[in-house]
Each structure stands twice: as C-alpha cells, then as structure tokens.
Design a protein around this motif. Structure first.
Motif, short mmCIF file in Angstrom:
data_model
loop_
_atom_site.label_atom_id
_atom_site.label_comp_id
_atom_site.label_asym_id
_atom_site.label_seq_id
_atom_site.Cartn_x
_atom_site.Cartn_y
_atom_site.Cartn_z
N CYS A 15 9.61 1.64 6.25
CA CYS A 15 9.17 3.40 6.37
C CYS A 15 9.23 3.60 8.33
N PRO A 16 9.29 4.64 8.23
CA PRO A 16 9.26 4.94 9.61
C PRO A 16 8.39 5.19 10.47
N VAL A 17 8.36 4.63 12.15
CA VAL A 17 7.65 4.29 12.95
C VAL A 17 7.66 4.95 14.19
N LEU A 18 6.29 5.50 14.76
CA LEU A 18 6.33 6.91 15.59
C LEU A 18 5.52 5.74 16.19
N ALA A 19 6.33 5.92 17.84
CA ALA A 19 6.11 4.95 19.03
C ALA A 19 5.62 5.87 19.85
N ASN B 66 7.08 11.65 29.18
CA ASN B 66 6.43 10.99 27.86
C ASN B 66 6.68 12.14 26.34
N VAL B 67 7.31 11.06 25.76
CA VAL B 67 7.73 11.12 24.59
C VAL B 67 7.39 10.02 23.84
N PRO B 68 6.66 11.32 22.61
CA PRO B 68 6.65 9.64 21.38
C PRO B 68 7.90 9.67 21.13
N ILE B 69 7.80 8.52 19.83
CA ILE B 69 9.68 8.27 19.62
C ILE B 69 9.63 7.82 18.33
N LEU B 70 10.01 8.42 17.38
CA LEU B 70 9.96 8.29 15.83
C LEU B 70 12.11 7.91 15.33
N ALA B 71 10.96 6.83 15.17
CA ALA B 71 12.48 5.49 14.42
C ALA B 71 12.63 5.81 12.88
N ASN C 237 0.80 -1.07 -0.13
CA ASN C 237 0.05 -0.05 0.23
C ASN C 237 0.93 1.43 0.18
N THR C 238 1.84 1.09 -0.08
CA THR C 238 3.24 2.27 -0.38
C THR C 238 2.73 3.46 0.89
N ILE C 239 3.24 2.52 1.78
CA ILE C 239 2.72 3.29 2.94
C ILE C 239 3.42 4.11 3.49
N ALA C 240 3.64 5.20 4.03
CA ALA C 240 4.58 6.62 4.00
C ALA C 240 4.95 6.46 5.89
N LEU C 241 4.04 5.66 6.43
CA LEU C 241 4.75 5.75 8.58
C LEU C 241 4.25 5.11 8.89
N VAL C 242 4.52 4.43 9.90
CA VAL C 242 3.79 3.19 10.91
C VAL C 242 3.54 4.41 12.01
N VAL C 243 2.14 4.52 13.00
CA VAL C 243 2.26 5.05 14.17
C VAL C 243 1.87 3.93 14.75
N MET C 244 2.26 3.89 15.98
CA MET C 244 1.14 2.88 16.92
C MET C 244 1.50 2.43 18.73
N GLY C 245 1.06 1.82 19.23
CA GLY C 245 1.12 2.19 20.96
C GLY C 245 2.28 1.94 21.28
N THR C 246 3.63 2.51 22.84
CA THR C 246 3.88 1.75 23.54
C THR C 246 3.91 0.21 24.13
N ARG C 247 2.25 -0.14 24.79
CA ARG C 247 2.00 -0.82 25.50
C ARG C 247 0.98 -1.97 24.37
N GLY C 248 0.63 -2.52 24.55
CA GLY C 248 -0.31 -3.25 24.03
C GLY C 248 -1.49 -3.71 24.93
N GLU C 249 -1.72 -4.90 24.82
CA GLU C 249 -2.97 -6.01 25.58
C GLU C 249 -2.23 -6.08 27.19
N THR C 250 -1.20 -6.56 26.89
CA THR C 250 -0.26 -6.56 28.56
C THR C 250 -0.30 -5.90 29.41
N ASP C 251 -0.44 -4.23 28.46
CA ASP C 251 -0.03 -2.64 29.31
C ASP C 251 0.27 -3.12 30.73
N SER C 252 1.91 -3.59 30.32
CA SER C 252 2.20 -3.78 31.24
C SER C 252 3.27 -2.18 31.75
N LYS C 253 3.34 -1.98 33.46
CA LYS C 253 3.41 -0.53 33.62
C LYS C 253 5.52 -0.65 33.56
#
Length: 283
Positions: A142-146, A272-277, A108-124
């Motif tokens: 492509c780049p990943v923004l967490a 609380n800092v998003p990280i762009l790889a 799909n020629t994706i330009a960016l992935v954006v995702m959360g840094t914790r998933g279902e387990t939600d470990s603190k």
C-alpha cells in the motif's frame, strides 16, 4: 466502510507527530487507525534455540516496557480527543519492522501507512530516517506517506507529481493521491522535467491517460527545461512552497534516483514537505 490506516510508532516525537498529521488529514473521514509498535529484540527468532532463557527474559522485559509506553501514549492527544469518525487499535509485534508492517498490512487490508521521517535517533542530518526509507522502498502492499518530524499539519497548498510520462499508471495506483487531493482541495501539479523537445507517441498516450485518472481533482501541467530530476523537483517545490510530493515507485531504482543525495538533504534543510510514495500494486 472505514479506511484502514497504519501508524507505526517508536514513541518518539516524530512518530507521534506523524500520527497527529494522519488524524488531522483524515479528520472528516471514517477511519480505523492501527497504532503499531514493532519491538525488535536482538537474538530473537522463532527458530533460535540458543540461550532461550536469556532471550525469553529479554523479550518479556521488552514487551512489558512497550506495553507501558503504549498505555501512556493512549492517555495523550489525539487519542483523548473524541472524533466519532475514528477508531483505534493498538498493536505490539515482536520482530523486524518491515516484516511486521507487511504482515499487518496484509492481515488488516491496510490502505495507507503514515510514518515520521526520523525515528528515535532523530538525526538532524537525515531527513529520511532509515526506517522511513526502507519502508517506502520495501513495503509495497500500500502507499506510504512520510512526514518530516518538524512540521505540524496544514492542508497542502498543492501536491507536486513528477513524471516522465514513460509510465502507464492505473486508477488503483493513484487512488490515494486523488483521495488526498480531494479531501484537502489541493491541486495536483504534474511536473515534467523536459529533456527532449517532443513527446513520443507513448508519452502522449500516457499523458492522456493520466489526465483521465486525475479528472476528479484539479490539476495542471508544468515543464522545466535543461535541469536534472533532482534539481528540477527541488527548485519547483521550493519556489512554489508546495505542500507535498507524490510519485509512483514503479521500480526500486527509481526510488534511489529520487531520494539519493543531494536532493534528500536539500529538501530536508530547505522545505517541509511530506512525501507520498505510491506503488504499482502488482509487485
């Protein structure tokens, strides 16, 4: 042409939060968002001929459950909020998350992935959930923004870009960084952790090239002395309340050095800092 952004979801609060963040970040931009749920079924493989009936039943049940969750997701904000700049596609794929992300990006020629840094387990105790870590390291198309799961969107006050000036960057590698800085009016703070008093000729050349690539943005240079990389980035971000960290992941081991403990734990607990790889796209 619409920018294509991939938003993985496991239907957790954190993945939904990342979706909100992405849609707010690009609210004024023409975007097509791909909402992807990767449905992993143990024992499932196309070549797996053992217990086919059991696998098929499990697979059918898993897909039906995922479809119901995806339908429910579509009835919630932000999908119910009209924005003529945005369109959405909803995808459910069976199999490994990393493989599904790579295939979706390629197809799909994706330009960016954006995702959360914790998933279902939600470990603190894990600021970067395993899926985010794997994605930032393995998905290099492509780049990943967490996005940390406990923050809500606000335009970054500044974006910190750590560099050793030992790497030659390209316009393509920094495109998303420049784009985010431009649409949010966030200045870029180029951070060099000083070890040697003088730059080599190569470092000076790379610094000049970086300045040229960052010309469309507002940027400044900063140095810290006598600190290691982890402590330097951490203290800089915390002292200034920076809004995002960006780096180019040229080598696999660089990711390991940036995101190894204690830096990850400290960033998770104290900022609380998003990280762009970003990635060197030839690899």
């Amino acid at each position: 042409m619409k920018k294509k952004i991939l938003l993985p979801t496991d239907f957790s609060k954190n993945s939904t939060n990342a979706i909100h963040y992405a849609i707010q970040l690009y609210k004024e931009e023409q975007c097509e968002f791909f909402i992807l749920h990767s449905c992993y079924v143990p024992g499932y493989a196309k070549s797996n001929l053992i217990s086919v009936d059991n696998v098929d039943r499990t697979l059918t049940a898993a897909k039906e459950a995922a479809e119901k969750k995806m339908e429910a997701l579509q009835t919630q904000p932000p999908f119910t909020v009209t924005n003529t700049n945005h369109t959405f596609k909803y995808l459910i794929e069976i199999g490994d998350l990393t493989d599904n992300l790579k295939n979706t990006i390629k197809n799909n020629t994706i330009a960016l992935v954006v995702m959360g840094t914790r998933g279902e387990t939600d470990s603190k105790h894990l600021i970067l959930g395993s899926n985010a870590v794997v994605t930032m390291e393995k998905v290099r198309g492509c780049p990943v923004l967490a996005i940390p799961g406990h923050i809500t969107y606000k335009a970054p006050s500044e974006i910190v870009f750590p560099t050793s000036f030992k790497t030659t960057y390209t316009k393509a590698e920094l495109a998303v960084l420049v784009e985010i800085a431009s649409i949010t009016n966030a200045p870029i703070r180029v951070l060099y952790i000083q070890k040697n008093l003088d730059f080599s000729t190569k470092q000076l050349e790379n610094k000049a090239l970086l300045n040229t690539l960052l010309e469309p943005t507002t940027y400044t240079h900063h140095k810290l002395y006598n600190q290691n990389l982890h402590n330097g980035v951490r203290s800089f971000v915390q002292s200034r309340d920076s809004g995002m960290i960006a780096f180019v992941n040229k080598k696999h081991n660089f990711f390991g050095s940036i995101f190894s403990n204690p830096m990850v734990k400290d960033l998770g607990n104290n900022t609380n800092v998003p990280i762009l790889a970003l990635h060197n796209l030839e690899h």
